[in-house]
Each structure stands twice: as C-alpha cells, then as structure tokens.
Design a protein around this motif. Sequence first.
Motif, mmCIF file in Angstrom:
data_model
loop_
_atom_site.group_PDB
_atom_site.id
_atom_site.type_symbol
_atom_site.label_atom_id
_atom_site.label_comp_id
_atom_site.label_asym_id
_atom_site.label_seq_id
_atom_site.Cartn_x
_atom_site.Cartn_y
_atom_site.Cartn_z
ATOM 1 N N ALA A 296 43.867 74.346 -38.952
ATOM 2 C CA ALA A 296 43.116 72.872 -39.134
ATOM 3 C C ALA A 296 42.958 72.259 -37.842
ATOM 4 C CB ALA A 296 44.008 72.196 -40.173
ATOM 5 N N TYR A 297 43.800 72.377 -36.925
ATOM 6 C CA TYR A 297 43.674 71.884 -35.532
ATOM 7 C C TYR A 297 44.638 72.519 -34.406
ATOM 8 C CZ TYR A 297 48.044 69.572 -37.424
ATOM 9 O OH TYR A 297 49.108 69.281 -37.967
ATOM 10 N N GLU A 298 44.412 72.156 -33.248
ATOM 11 C CA GLU A 298 45.336 72.705 -32.254
ATOM 12 C C GLU A 298 46.736 72.428 -32.379
ATOM 13 O OE1 GLU A 298 45.796 75.608 -29.609
ATOM 14 O OE2 GLU A 298 43.718 75.092 -30.286
ATOM 15 N N GLY A 299 47.727 73.567 -32.654
ATOM 16 C CA GLY A 299 49.045 73.076 -32.777
ATOM 17 C C GLY A 299 49.609 72.893 -34.231
ATOM 18 N N PHE A 300 48.711 73.254 -35.127
ATOM 19 C CA PHE A 300 48.941 73.210 -36.586
ATOM 20 C C PHE A 300 49.924 74.596 -37.022
ATOM 21 C CE2 PHE A 300 47.593 74.507 -40.958
ATOM 22 C CZ PHE A 300 47.746 73.517 -41.712
ATOM 23 N N ASP A 301 50.832 74.016 -37.527
ATOM 24 C CA ASP A 301 51.811 75.063 -37.873
ATOM 25 C C ASP A 301 51.551 75.841 -39.300
ATOM 26 O OD1 ASP A 301 54.202 76.635 -38.655
ATOM 27 O OD2 ASP A 301 55.382 75.309 -37.929
ATOM 28 N N ARG A 302 50.714 76.880 -39.222
ATOM 29 C CA ARG A 302 50.338 77.600 -40.440
ATOM 30 C C ARG A 302 51.343 78.241 -41.163
ATOM 31 N NH1 ARG A 302 46.357 81.947 -38.253
ATOM 32 N NH2 ARG A 302 45.809 82.033 -40.545
ATOM 33 N N GLU A 303 52.494 78.576 -40.772
ATOM 34 C CA GLU A 303 53.606 79.157 -41.322
ATOM 35 C C GLU A 303 54.233 77.975 -42.193
ATOM 36 O OE1 GLU A 303 55.876 81.681 -43.571
ATOM 37 O OE2 GLU A 303 54.190 82.125 -42.099
ATOM 38 N N ALA A 304 54.415 77.003 -41.635
ATOM 39 C CA ALA A 304 55.003 75.712 -42.345
ATOM 40 C C ALA A 304 54.244 75.141 -43.396
ATOM 41 C CB ALA A 304 55.237 74.514 -41.223
ATOM 42 N N ALA A 305 52.851 75.162 -43.152
ATOM 43 C CA ALA A 305 51.897 74.953 -44.249
ATOM 44 C C ALA A 305 52.081 76.033 -45.650
ATOM 45 C CB ALA A 305 50.627 74.717 -43.870
ATOM 46 N N ARG A 306 52.185 77.285 -45.135
ATOM 47 C CA ARG A 306 52.289 78.077 -46.176
ATOM 48 C C ARG A 306 53.667 78.134 -47.029
ATOM 49 N NH1 ARG A 306 51.765 84.387 -45.167
ATOM 50 N NH2 ARG A 306 52.946 84.121 -43.327
ATOM 51 N N GLN A 307 54.505 77.606 -46.381
ATOM 52 C CA GLN A 307 56.009 77.450 -46.917
ATOM 53 C C GLN A 307 55.942 76.070 -47.846
ATOM 54 O OE1 GLN A 307 58.421 79.536 -47.111
ATOM 55 N NE2 GLN A 307 57.199 81.049 -45.841
ATOM 56 N N GLN A 308 55.176 75.068 -47.269
ATOM 57 C CA GLN A 308 55.125 73.983 -48.278
ATOM 58 C C GLN A 308 54.155 74.454 -49.325
ATOM 59 O OE1 GLN A 308 56.278 70.797 -48.141
ATOM 60 N NE2 GLN A 308 55.055 70.294 -49.865
ATOM 61 N N ARG A 309 53.224 75.197 -49.480
ATOM 62 C CA ARG A 309 52.326 75.507 -50.666
ATOM 63 C C ARG A 309 53.346 76.431 -51.507
ATOM 64 N NH1 ARG A 309 46.446 77.167 -49.657
ATOM 65 N NH2 ARG A 309 47.128 78.251 -51.376
ATOM 66 N N ILE A 310 54.254 77.163 -50.936
ATOM 67 C CA ILE A 310 54.999 77.898 -52.034
ATOM 68 C C ILE A 310 55.865 77.058 -52.557
ATOM 69 C CG2 ILE A 310 56.845 79.538 -51.835
ATOM 70 C CD1 ILE A 310 55.358 80.892 -49.559
ATOM 71 N N ALA A 311 56.378 76.049 -51.864
ATOM 72 C CA ALA A 311 57.508 75.079 -52.537
ATOM 73 C C ALA A 311 56.644 74.080 -53.580
ATOM 74 C CB ALA A 311 58.128 74.068 -51.353
ATOM 75 N N VAL A 312 55.327 73.982 -53.362
ATOM 76 C CA VAL A 312 54.784 73.158 -54.492
ATOM 77 C C VAL A 312 54.335 73.742 -55.631
ATOM 78 C CG1 VAL A 312 52.331 72.020 -54.675
ATOM 79 C CG2 VAL A 312 53.723 71.406 -52.694
ATOM 80 N N LEU A 313 54.236 75.437 -55.381
ATOM 81 C CA LEU A 313 53.650 75.977 -56.535
ATOM 82 C C LEU A 313 55.175 76.185 -57.332
ATOM 83 C CD1 LEU A 313 52.523 78.050 -58.192
ATOM 84 C CD2 LEU A 313 53.160 79.697 -56.538
ATOM 85 N N GLU A 314 56.382 76.226 -56.664
ATOM 86 C CA GLU A 314 57.745 76.246 -57.450
ATOM 87 C C GLU A 314 57.898 75.048 -58.122
ATOM 88 O OE1 GLU A 314 62.343 76.039 -56.108
ATOM 89 O OE2 GLU A 314 60.958 77.593 -55.168
ATOM 90 N N GLU A 315 57.456 73.857 -57.449
ATOM 91 C CA GLU A 315 58.051 72.550 -58.248
ATOM 92 C C GLU A 315 57.038 72.397 -59.269
ATOM 93 O OE1 GLU A 315 56.446 68.227 -56.914
ATOM 94 O OE2 GLU A 315 57.818 69.350 -55.448
ATOM 95 N N ARG A 316 55.752 72.499 -59.193
ATOM 96 C CA ARG A 316 54.967 72.394 -60.224
ATOM 97 C C ARG A 316 55.009 73.436 -61.369
ATOM 98 N NH1 ARG A 316 49.939 71.208 -56.378
ATOM 99 N NH2 ARG A 316 50.296 68.943 -56.028
ATOM 100 N N SER A 317 55.327 74.564 -61.318
ATOM 101 C CA SER A 317 55.684 75.529 -62.288
ATOM 102 C C SER A 317 56.884 75.208 -63.132
ATOM 103 C CB SER A 317 55.701 76.864 -61.719
ATOM 104 O OG SER A 317 56.572 76.989 -60.881
ATOM 105 N N ARG A 318 57.871 74.672 -62.206
ATOM 106 C CA ARG A 318 59.334 74.341 -63.088
ATOM 107 C C ARG A 318 58.952 73.110 -63.694
ATOM 108 N NH1 ARG A 318 63.382 76.967 -62.222
ATOM 109 N NH2 ARG A 318 64.817 75.211 -62.271
ATOM 110 N N ALA A 319 58.124 72.219 -63.304
ATOM 111 C CA ALA A 319 57.748 70.799 -63.980
ATOM 112 C C ALA A 319 57.098 71.288 -65.414
ATOM 113 C CB ALA A 319 56.953 69.852 -63.072
ATOM 114 N N PHE A 320 56.184 72.230 -65.320
ATOM 115 C CA PHE A 320 55.548 72.606 -66.574
ATOM 116 C C PHE A 320 56.548 73.176 -67.386
ATOM 117 C CE2 PHE A 320 53.127 75.511 -69.463
ATOM 118 C CZ PHE A 320 52.345 74.660 -69.620
ATOM 119 N N LEU A 321 57.531 73.974 -66.972
ATOM 120 C CA LEU A 321 58.374 74.653 -67.830
ATOM 121 C C LEU A 321 59.572 73.309 -68.444
ATOM 122 C CD1 LEU A 321 60.205 76.801 -68.807
ATOM 123 C CD2 LEU A 321 61.653 76.638 -66.654
#
Length: 167
Positions: free
Chosen positions: A135-160
Amino acid sequence: MLPLDVRTLRSCLVNASRKEAADLTPPDLAALDWDHLDLLGWRDPKLPRRAYVVVPGHQDDDGGLPRGVLLRQAEAVPRRRAQCAWCQDVTLPNDVVFYAARLAGAEGRQGATVGTLLCRDFECSRNVQVLPPLAYEGFDREAARQQRIAVLEERSRAFLAAVLSEG
C-alpha cells in the motif's frame, strides 16, 4: 485448523437434526491442506443449496472442540457484486451469496434464522492468506495478512455465537 474426520463433522453441527447430520456429504478430507485452513466450509454436492461451515474451537470458551453450522443458500442471487462479510476480499475471484442458518435450540425449531453474505464456495481462508499489495513504502504486508486472518476468525465465531443465540 486441526484435521477432522467425518464423525466429528457430523457431531459438531450445532443447528442440525440427527437426520440432517447423517445426510451430510463431507468434502475430501484427505485432500485438504489443514495447515492453511482458518475454517472449513463446503457445499453439499448432493443437496446444492445446503452448505456447512466448521469453526475451530478455542480452549477459552468451548473446550477446544470445533463447532459447525448447517447453512442454506438463498434462491435469489444478488444482482450486483457483493462483498463477503467474513473475509471482505475486494478482489474476489468468486461469487458471494446469502446463506441462512437456523438458530440452535427451541428458537430454531420455531423457524428463527440468521443470515449473512459469504463466498459461495467458502474461499475465505484462501482469500485472507494472500499477501495484500504494498500500500505504501514500509507497509507490513505480513502484519496485514495476520490481521485479515484474525478478522475472519472473529467474524466466523460471531456468526456461530449468533446461531447459538449467545450474542
């Protein structure tokens, strides 16, 4: 996600009758890459509007046992491209459809449901595993991916939790 067997898949469904659980057609469990699955979702090949999603358990609230939900796909398909409520992928290579789940317990037996827009073939785990673009110089792509994984877990568990009427 830890590998599951067919018996576990059938027993972990929180909103399915015994007959519905027995009628479950599992995916090819041996072919799945369990290390890269954040949840397991599949469409039943014998019953095209029926699908299942299994969320891994957490020691904190369900003793580490997975829990699954029987879903039904709505007959109507969104006229416009929609965004999956769980992975929120903006470069979707797949369709998003409305899935409804009968609530667990007495409310579900009376017809109460909850629904959401999801990737038609449950590509959410694959979508969140992809490194996002720089997204920009210095953007931590791995941290962004880990955040997306955490959000998927949070939303699927909220639906459950909604299916279990826990909030």
